[in-house]
Scaffold this motif. Structure first.
Motif, PDB file in Angstrom:
ATOM      1  N   GLY A  42      50.990   7.860 -22.359  1.00 44.53           N
ATOM      2  CA  GLY A  42      51.139   9.002 -23.254  1.00 44.53           C
ATOM      3  C   GLY A  42      52.550   9.526 -23.428  1.00 44.53           C
ATOM      4  N   PRO A  43      53.512   8.656 -23.735  1.00 39.68           N
ATOM      5  CA  PRO A  43      54.882   9.163 -23.861  1.00 39.68           C
ATOM      6  C   PRO A  43      55.067  10.036 -25.095  1.00 39.68           C
ATOM      7  CG  PRO A  43      54.792   6.926 -24.671  1.00 39.68           C
ATOM      8  CD  PRO A  43      53.427   7.233 -24.087  1.00 39.68           C
ATOM      9  N   GLN A  44      55.977  10.980 -24.978  1.00 40.18           N
ATOM     10  CA  GLN A  44      56.467  11.691 -26.147  1.00 40.18           C
ATOM     11  C   GLN A  44      57.459  10.735 -26.804  1.00 40.18           C
ATOM     12  OE1 GLN A  44      58.298  15.480 -25.315  1.00 40.18           O
ATOM     13  NE2 GLN A  44      59.418  15.464 -27.237  1.00 40.18           N
ATOM     14  N   VAL A  45      57.343  10.533 -28.112  1.00 40.88           N
ATOM     15  CA  VAL A  45      58.188   9.580 -28.846  1.00 40.88           C
ATOM     16  C   VAL A  45      59.113  10.355 -29.783  1.00 40.88           C
ATOM     17  CG1 VAL A  45      58.200   7.625 -30.445  1.00 40.88           C
ATOM     18  CG2 VAL A  45      56.364   7.835 -28.736  1.00 40.88           C
ATOM     19  N   THR A  46      60.420  10.110 -29.643  1.00 41.57           N
ATOM     20  CA  THR A  46      61.414  10.775 -30.478  1.00 41.57           C
ATOM     21  C   THR A  46      62.336   9.722 -31.080  1.00 41.57           C
ATOM     22  OG1 THR A  46      61.393  12.646 -28.926  1.00 41.57           O
ATOM     23  CG2 THR A  46      63.240  12.528 -30.482  1.00 41.57           C
ATOM     24  N   PRO A  47      62.445   9.656 -32.416  1.00 37.66           N
ATOM     25  CA  PRO A  47      63.426   8.737 -33.006  1.00 37.66           C
ATOM     26  C   PRO A  47      64.814   9.076 -32.475  1.00 37.66           C
ATOM     27  CG  PRO A  47      61.976   9.637 -34.698  1.00 37.66           C
ATOM     28  CD  PRO A  47      61.719  10.419 -33.431  1.00 37.66           C
ATOM     29  N   ALA A  48      65.606   8.042 -32.201  1.00 40.25           N
ATOM     30  CA  ALA A  48      66.906   8.261 -31.577  1.00 40.25           C
ATOM     31  C   ALA A  48      67.863   7.117 -31.894  1.00 40.25           C
ATOM     32  CB  ALA A  48      66.734   8.412 -30.066  1.00 40.25           C
ATOM     33  N   LEU A  49      69.125   7.310 -31.506  1.00 39.69           N
ATOM     34  CA  LEU A  49      70.187   6.323 -31.696  1.00 39.69           C
ATOM     35  C   LEU A  49      70.940   6.135 -30.386  1.00 39.69           C
ATOM     36  CD1 LEU A  49      71.861   7.881 -34.877  1.00 39.69           C
ATOM     37  CD2 LEU A  49      70.377   5.877 -34.858  1.00 39.69           C
ATOM     38  N   ILE A  50      71.565   4.961 -30.274  1.00 40.80           N
ATOM     39  CA  ILE A  50      72.461   4.690 -29.151  1.00 40.80           C
ATOM     40  C   ILE A  50      73.639   3.874 -29.685  1.00 40.80           C
ATOM     41  CG2 ILE A  50      71.290   2.540 -28.471  1.00 40.80           C
ATOM     42  CD1 ILE A  50      71.789   3.381 -25.533  1.00 40.80           C
ATOM     43  N   PRO A  51      74.835   4.102 -29.169  1.00 42.29           N
ATOM     44  CA  PRO A  51      75.957   3.270 -29.594  1.00 42.29           C
ATOM     45  C   PRO A  51      75.790   1.845 -29.052  1.00 42.29           C
ATOM     46  CG  PRO A  51      76.734   5.243 -28.427  1.00 42.29           C
ATOM     47  CD  PRO A  51      75.248   5.174 -28.271  1.00 42.29           C
ATOM     48  N   GLY A  52      75.985   0.863 -29.923  1.00 41.07           N
ATOM     49  CA  GLY A  52      75.874  -0.512 -29.456  1.00 41.07           C
ATOM     50  C   GLY A  52      75.725  -1.517 -30.570  1.00 41.07           C
ATOM     51  N   GLN A  53      75.516  -2.754 -30.178  1.00 36.38           N
ATOM     52  CA  GLN A  53      75.324  -3.889 -31.089  1.00 36.38           C
ATOM     53  C   GLN A  53      74.062  -4.625 -30.658  1.00 36.38           C
ATOM     54  OE1 GLN A  53      76.971  -5.468 -33.856  1.00 36.38           O
ATOM     55  NE2 GLN A  53      75.159  -6.754 -33.735  1.00 36.38           N
ATOM     56  N   LEU A  54      73.197  -4.902 -31.627  1.00 39.15           N
ATOM     57  CA  LEU A  54      71.999  -5.686 -31.355  1.00 39.15           C
ATOM     58  C   LEU A  54      72.273  -7.172 -31.553  1.00 39.15           C
ATOM     59  CD1 LEU A  54      69.103  -3.746 -33.132  1.00 39.15           C
ATOM     60  CD2 LEU A  54      69.432  -4.060 -30.679  1.00 39.15           C
ATOM     61  N   TYR A  55      71.577  -7.972 -30.768  1.00 37.33           N
ATOM     62  CA  TYR A  55      71.593  -9.431 -30.909  1.00 37.33           C
ATOM     63  C   TYR A  55      70.157  -9.899 -31.018  1.00 37.33           C
ATOM     64  CZ  TYR A  55      76.500  -9.506 -29.785  1.00 37.33           C
ATOM     65  OH  TYR A  55      77.863  -9.314 -29.832  1.00 37.33           O
ATOM     66  N   HIS A  56      69.950 -10.887 -31.872  1.00 34.58           N
ATOM     67  CA  HIS A  56      68.634 -11.518 -31.978  1.00 34.58           C
ATOM     68  C   HIS A  56      68.629 -12.725 -31.048  1.00 34.58           C
ATOM     69  CE1 HIS A  56      64.895 -13.034 -33.542  1.00 34.58           C
ATOM     70  NE2 HIS A  56      65.469 -14.209 -33.670  1.00 34.58           N
ATOM     71  N   LEU A  57      67.601 -12.798 -30.218  1.00 36.45           N
ATOM     72  CA  LEU A  57      67.464 -13.930 -29.313  1.00 36.45           C
ATOM     73  C   LEU A  57      66.405 -14.879 -29.853  1.00 36.45           C
ATOM     74  CD1 LEU A  57      67.432 -11.896 -25.981  1.00 36.45           C
ATOM     75  CD2 LEU A  57      69.381 -13.031 -27.053  1.00 36.45           C
ATOM     76  N   PRO A  58      66.621 -16.193 -29.766  1.00 38.83           N
ATOM     77  CA  PRO A  58      65.660 -17.169 -30.280  1.00 38.83           C
ATOM     78  C   PRO A  58      64.265 -17.046 -29.649  1.00 38.83           C
ATOM     79  CG  PRO A  58      67.724 -18.258 -29.760  1.00 38.83           C
ATOM     80  CD  PRO A  58      67.836 -16.849 -29.269  1.00 38.83           C
ATOM     81  N   VAL A  59      64.169 -16.388 -28.500  1.00 34.76           N
ATOM     82  CA  VAL A  59      62.872 -16.214 -27.844  1.00 34.76           C
ATOM     83  C   VAL A  59      62.020 -15.140 -28.521  1.00 34.76           C
ATOM     84  CG1 VAL A  59      63.549 -17.097 -25.584  1.00 34.76           C
ATOM     85  CG2 VAL A  59      64.014 -14.722 -26.151  1.00 34.76           C
ATOM     86  N   GLY A  60      62.581 -14.438 -29.523  1.00 31.03           N
ATOM     87  CA  GLY A  60      61.775 -13.525 -30.327  1.00 31.03           C
ATOM     88  C   GLY A  60      61.909 -12.046 -30.026  1.00 31.03           C
ATOM     89  N   TYR A  61      62.912 -11.672 -29.286  1.00 28.29           N
ATOM     90  CA  TYR A  61      63.142 -10.250 -29.039  1.00 28.29           C
ATOM     91  C   TYR A  61      64.642  -9.986 -29.023  1.00 28.29           C
ATOM     92  CZ  TYR A  61      63.168 -12.141 -24.235  1.00 28.29           C
ATOM     93  OH  TYR A  61      63.396 -12.901 -23.109  1.00 28.29           O
ATOM     94  N   PRO A  62      65.026  -8.703 -29.100  1.00 24.33           N
ATOM     95  CA  PRO A  62      66.454  -8.383 -29.212  1.00 24.33           C
ATOM     96  C   PRO A  62      67.107  -8.093 -27.871  1.00 24.33           C
ATOM     97  CG  PRO A  62      65.207  -6.406 -29.591  1.00 24.33           C
ATOM     98  CD  PRO A  62      64.197  -7.516 -29.340  1.00 24.33           C
ATOM     99  N   ALA A  63      68.415  -8.005 -27.924  1.00 24.08           N
ATOM    100  CA  ALA A  63      69.222  -7.569 -26.786  1.00 24.08           C
ATOM    101  C   ALA A  63      70.251  -6.582 -27.315  1.00 24.08           C
ATOM    102  CB  ALA A  63      69.917  -8.758 -26.135  1.00 24.08           C
ATOM    103  N   LEU A  64      70.633  -5.655 -26.470  1.00 28.22           N
ATOM    104  CA  LEU A  64      71.604  -4.631 -26.813  1.00 28.22           C
ATOM    105  C   LEU A  64      72.816  -4.751 -25.910  1.00 28.22           C
ATOM    106  CD1 LEU A  64      72.324  -1.812 -28.190  1.00 28.22           C
ATOM    107  CD2 LEU A  64      71.201  -0.791 -26.208  1.00 28.22           C
ATOM    108  N   VAL A  65      73.993  -4.643 -26.527  1.00 33.95           N
ATOM    109  CA  VAL A  65      75.240  -4.559 -25.784  1.00 33.95           C
ATOM    110  C   VAL A  65      75.884  -3.238 -26.190  1.00 33.95           C
ATOM    111  CG1 VAL A  65      77.552  -5.546 -25.510  1.00 33.95           C
ATOM    112  CG2 VAL A  65      75.582  -7.051 -25.694  1.00 33.95           C
ATOM    113  N   PRO A  66      76.301  -2.415 -25.231  1.00 32.70           N
ATOM    114  CA  PRO A  66      76.989  -1.179 -25.610  1.00 32.70           C
ATOM    115  C   PRO A  66      78.190  -1.504 -26.495  1.00 32.70           C
ATOM    116  CG  PRO A  66      76.447  -1.157 -23.273  1.00 32.70           C
ATOM    117  CD  PRO A  66      76.149  -2.549 -23.780  1.00 32.70           C
ATOM    118  N   GLY A  67      78.426  -0.659 -27.493  1.00 27.94           N
ATOM    119  CA  GLY A  67      79.531  -0.912 -28.402  1.00 27.94           C
ATOM    120  C   GLY A  67      79.741   0.234 -29.357  1.00 27.94           C
ATOM    121  N   SER A  68      80.447  -0.051 -30.450  1.00 22.83           N
ATOM    122  CA  SER A  68      80.861   1.012 -31.361  1.00 22.83           C
ATOM    123  C   SER A  68      79.915   1.239 -32.536  1.00 22.83           C
ATOM    124  CB  SER A  68      82.263   0.709 -31.890  1.00 22.83           C
ATOM    125  OG  SER A  68      82.256  -0.525 -32.572  1.00 22.83           O
TER     126      SER A  68
END
Length: 135
Positions: A25-51
């Motif tokens: 039962g989490p409270q869900v809040t739309p949000a942002l984080i500084p970073g860059q997303l990468y698509h992985l061939p296994v079908g999910y993303p990865a995040l690296v902190p960035g600008s």
């Protein structure tokens, strides 16, 4: 209260939300984080902190016990070397918009070395969505 920023398969509407998060039962809040997303061939993303900015959700749980299951899903073990973990769990500032800090929360990030090892490529855009399953 346990706070976790999610940007991939743990977001509401994605494949792992019902299994790992919904029953808590989490409270869900739309949000942002500084970073860059990468698509992985296994079908999910990865995040690296960035600008850049990555869109996702801040999940706030009353019960912190869910963190152990999230660590298991993300192949993260505290105390294990970063090279052995798939993701690293770190504390980061989470934003409502680029000028407004919401809170600090846990987020799972990946090292550039692990992204390269898994064949990740930069994701174009700021919000990752899984592809619908066919079946």
């Amino acid at each position: 209260m346990l706070k976790v920023f999610v940007y991939g398969t743990l977001q509401p509407g994605e494949v792992n939300f019902p299994r790992y998060c919904q029953s808590h039962g989490p409270q869900v809040t739309p949000a942002l984080i500084p970073g860059q997303l990468y698509h992985l061939p296994v079908g999910y993303p990865a995040l690296v902190p960035g600008s850049g900015w990555v869109e996702g959700c801040l999940l706030s749980f009353a019960d912190g016990a869910v963190l152990e299951k999230l660590d298991e899903l993300e192949d993260y073990q505290p105390g294990r070397s970063p090279a052995e973990n798939e993701y690293q769990r770190v504390k980061a500032l989470i934003y409502a918009d680029p000028q407004t800090i919401l809170t600090e929360a846990w987020v799972y990030v990946m090292t550039p070395q692990k992204i390269a090892q898994l064949g990740g490529v930069p994701f174009v855009g700021s919000r990752w969505c899984g592809l619908p399953t066919v079946g």
